[in-house]
Write a protein that holds these residues in place. Structure first.
Motif, PDB file in Angstrom:
ATOM      1  N   MET A 191       0.849  -1.196   0.000  1.00  0.00           N
ATOM      2  CA  MET A 191       0.000   0.000   0.000  1.00  0.00           C
ATOM      3  C   MET A 191       0.882   1.242   0.000  1.00  0.00           C
ATOM      4  O   MET A 191       1.848   1.336   0.773  1.00  0.00           O
ATOM      5  CB  MET A 191      -0.903  -0.003   1.246  1.00  0.00           C
ATOM      6  N   ALA A 192       0.572   2.201  -0.850  1.00  0.00           N
ATOM      7  CA  ALA A 192       1.360   3.421  -0.954  1.00  0.00           C
ATOM      8  C   ALA A 192       1.191   4.265   0.304  1.00  0.00           C
ATOM      9  O   ALA A 192       0.147   4.230   0.967  1.00  0.00           O
ATOM     10  CB  ALA A 192       0.931   4.213  -2.184  1.00  0.00           C
ATOM     11  N   LEU A 193       2.247   5.057   0.616  1.00  0.00           N
ATOM     12  CA  LEU A 193       2.205   5.897   1.809  1.00  0.00           C
ATOM     13  C   LEU A 193       1.019   6.856   1.755  1.00  0.00           C
ATOM     14  O   LEU A 193       0.374   7.118   2.776  1.00  0.00           O
ATOM     15  CB  LEU A 193       3.512   6.679   1.944  1.00  0.00           C
ATOM     16  N   ALA A 194       0.710   7.380   0.576  1.00  0.00           N
ATOM     17  CA  ALA A 194      -0.423   8.299   0.449  1.00  0.00           C
ATOM     18  C   ALA A 194      -1.730   7.631   0.846  1.00  0.00           C
ATOM     19  O   ALA A 194      -2.621   8.274   1.420  1.00  0.00           O
ATOM     20  CB  ALA A 194      -0.510   8.811  -0.987  1.00  0.00           C
ATOM     21  N   ASP A 195      -1.867   6.340   0.570  1.00  0.00           N
ATOM     22  CA  ASP A 195      -3.080   5.610   0.955  1.00  0.00           C
ATOM     23  C   ASP A 195      -3.104   5.344   2.456  1.00  0.00           C
ATOM     24  O   ASP A 195      -4.153   5.444   3.100  1.00  0.00           O
ATOM     25  CB  ASP A 195      -3.170   4.291   0.186  1.00  0.00           C
ATOM     26  N   ILE A 196      -1.938   5.002   3.013  1.00  0.00           N
ATOM     27  CA  ILE A 196      -1.860   4.753   4.449  1.00  0.00           C
ATOM     28  C   ILE A 196      -2.235   6.009   5.223  1.00  0.00           C
ATOM     29  O   ILE A 196      -2.968   5.965   6.209  1.00  0.00           O
ATOM     30  CB  ILE A 196      -0.441   4.287   4.838  1.00  0.00           C
ATOM     31  N   LEU A 197      -1.725   7.151   4.758  1.00  0.00           N
ATOM     32  CA  LEU A 197      -1.898   8.406   5.477  1.00  0.00           C
ATOM     33  C   LEU A 197      -2.961   9.290   4.844  1.00  0.00           C
ATOM     34  O   LEU A 197      -2.843  10.515   4.851  1.00  0.00           O
ATOM     35  CB  LEU A 197      -0.566   9.144   5.551  1.00  0.00           C
ATOM     36  N   ALA A 198      -3.990   8.682   4.317  1.00  0.00           N
ATOM     37  CA  ALA A 198      -5.064   9.473   3.715  1.00  0.00           C
ATOM     38  C   ALA A 198      -5.650  10.456   4.723  1.00  0.00           C
ATOM     39  O   ALA A 198      -6.066  11.557   4.368  1.00  0.00           O
ATOM     40  CB  ALA A 198      -6.153   8.545   3.176  1.00  0.00           C
ATOM     41  N   GLY A 199      -5.680  10.073   5.991  1.00  0.00           N
ATOM     42  CA  GLY A 199      -6.188  10.947   7.039  1.00  0.00           C
ATOM     43  C   GLY A 199      -5.117  11.743   7.741  1.00  0.00           C
ATOM     44  O   GLY A 199      -5.396  12.412   8.746  1.00  0.00           O
ATOM     45  N   LYS A 200      -3.870  11.667   7.272  1.00  0.00           N
ATOM     46  CA  LYS A 200      -2.720  12.436   7.776  1.00  0.00           C
ATOM     47  C   LYS A 200      -2.192  11.969   9.131  1.00  0.00           C
ATOM     48  O   LYS A 200      -1.182  12.471   9.598  1.00  0.00           O
ATOM     49  CB  LYS A 200      -3.046  13.942   7.875  1.00  0.00           C
ATOM     50  N   VAL A 201      -2.870  11.009   9.782  1.00  0.00           N
ATOM     51  CA  VAL A 201      -2.461  10.593  11.127  1.00  0.00           C
ATOM     52  C   VAL A 201      -2.169   9.104  11.154  1.00  0.00           C
ATOM     53  O   VAL A 201      -2.955   8.293  10.651  1.00  0.00           O
ATOM     54  CB  VAL A 201      -3.556  10.891  12.178  1.00  0.00           C
ATOM     55  N   LEU A 202      -1.050   8.755  11.766  1.00  0.00           N
ATOM     56  CA  LEU A 202      -0.689   7.372  12.029  1.00  0.00           C
ATOM     57  C   LEU A 202      -0.712   7.207  13.548  1.00  0.00           C
ATOM     58  O   LEU A 202       0.146   7.763  14.250  1.00  0.00           O
ATOM     59  CB  LEU A 202       0.705   7.089  11.458  1.00  0.00           C
ATOM     60  N   ALA A 203      -1.702   6.513  14.075  1.00  0.00           N
ATOM     61  CA  ALA A 203      -1.838   6.351  15.519  1.00  0.00           C
ATOM     62  C   ALA A 203      -0.771   5.380  16.024  1.00  0.00           C
ATOM     63  O   ALA A 203      -0.758   4.211  15.647  1.00  0.00           O
ATOM     64  CB  ALA A 203      -3.233   5.837  15.862  1.00  0.00           C
ATOM     65  N   ASP A 204       0.139   5.878  16.853  1.00  0.00           N
ATOM     66  CA  ASP A 204       1.294   5.120  17.349  1.00  0.00           C
ATOM     67  C   ASP A 204       0.913   4.494  18.689  1.00  0.00           C
ATOM     68  O   ASP A 204       0.939   5.150  19.732  1.00  0.00           O
ATOM     69  CB  ASP A 204       2.481   6.077  17.490  1.00  0.00           C
TER      70      ASP A 204
END
Length: 298
Positions: free
Chosen positions: A1-14
């Motif tokens: 999956m492309a980074l743009a798809d992963i971060l479609a919402g701009k947030v990566l919950a760590d």
């Protein structure tokens, strides 16, 4: 999956990882936390740094892989690996069997230099058959010229940038990383403390957030306010988050987040994974006060 798809919402919950008393992974509690985060509107997850995966043995890591694979059925998941070469190569078969493709190479803290780290990344990418996202947490952790070579070779596909600076807006190393990778392949790794610069000014692909484990809806609202050109509203929503981040910086970012999820009643996280310890009793009132300001009682 492309980074743009992963971060479609701009947030990566760590996210932190729940443990039983015997330090085995508590999958039920961790999946409860994941459900809370996604119900709050944040789909993309990172199971890695706040989960303290660097401290996990192979059996514990296998359990973390199972949780990541289950969560990945319902949305994007990035899994932390390594950081040492030998550990990563041992983890590779587990990752392959689970079919997990989005991987973050956690920061190397053992003896390492930029050229040796680059060679290790090449070995890892070759073994996995694809490039990885690298976690940069020290100034010149990978020199820009070395990072460029790794990106051109396909060994590095993205960067999470978490080098602390007194003023995030004055960061020459980040400028050079962006020049090499492009902002669309850089994730902010300093959470909300640098969000105004990383999203509003430098326009990075997104950022990773520990606070999203607690208040995903608020973090999503902050991002939306920034995107709408409403910095005043973003800063208003940020204020209690930054107070929690201050407490995390003082008492330990992983320790406070882990215990805060339990304290907030979201999921029972259990003990800390050594070599970390729970937040000491004499400091828990300060943690509780920051949480009360962030998550008012119903």
């Amino acid at each position: 999956m492309a980074l743009a798809d992963i971060l479609a919402g701009k947030v990566l919950a760590d996210l932190p990882m729940a443990l039983h008393a015997d330090l085995s992974v508590n999958g039920e509690a961790t999946l409860r936390l994941i459900a809370h985060v996604r119900a709050g509107g944040i789909a993309a997850l990172l199971i890695g740094s706040n989960a303290n995966l660097q401290a996990f043995g192979l059996a514990q890591f296998a359990a973390a892989v199972e949780i990541a694979a289950e969560a990945a059925r319902h949305g994007p998941v990035v899994l932390g690996i390594g950081p040492e070469l030998g550990r990563t190569l041992d983890q590779a078969p587990l990752i392959e069997r689970a079919g997990l493709a989005n991987l973050l190479l956690l920061p190397v803290l053992a003896p390492a230099d930029t050229h040796g780290t680059a060679d290790g990344i090449r070995h890892i990418a070759d073994r996995l058959g694809r490039g990885v996202t690298v976690d940069l947490v020290r100034d010149n952790h990978l020199r820009p010229v070395t990072l460029r070579k790794l990106a051109e070779e396909g060994a590095v596909t993205a960067v999470r940038y978490g080098v602390p600076m007194p003023n995030p807006g004055d960061d020459g190393y980040l400028d050079r990383v962006i020049e090499v990778m492009g902002p669309e392949r850089v994730i902010g790794g300093l959470g909300e403390t640098a969000i105004m610069d990383h999203l509003a000014v430098r326009r990075l692909a997104g950022f990773s957030s520990g606070a999203a484990a607690l208040v995903p809806g608020r973090i999503r609202a902050i991002v939306e306010a920034i995107a709408a050109g409403a910095p005043g509203e973003a800063r208003r929503l940020l204020a209690p988050v930054l107070e929690l981040e201050r407490v995390r910086a003082m008492l330990g970012p992983i320790q406070v987040l882990h215990d805060a999820v339990s304290h907030a009643g979201i999921a029972p996280m259990g003990p800390q994974m050594p070599m970390l310890s729970r937040v000491k009793d004499k400091y828990r009132a300060e943690m509780a006060a920051a949480l009360a300001a962030l998550i008012p009682a119903p």
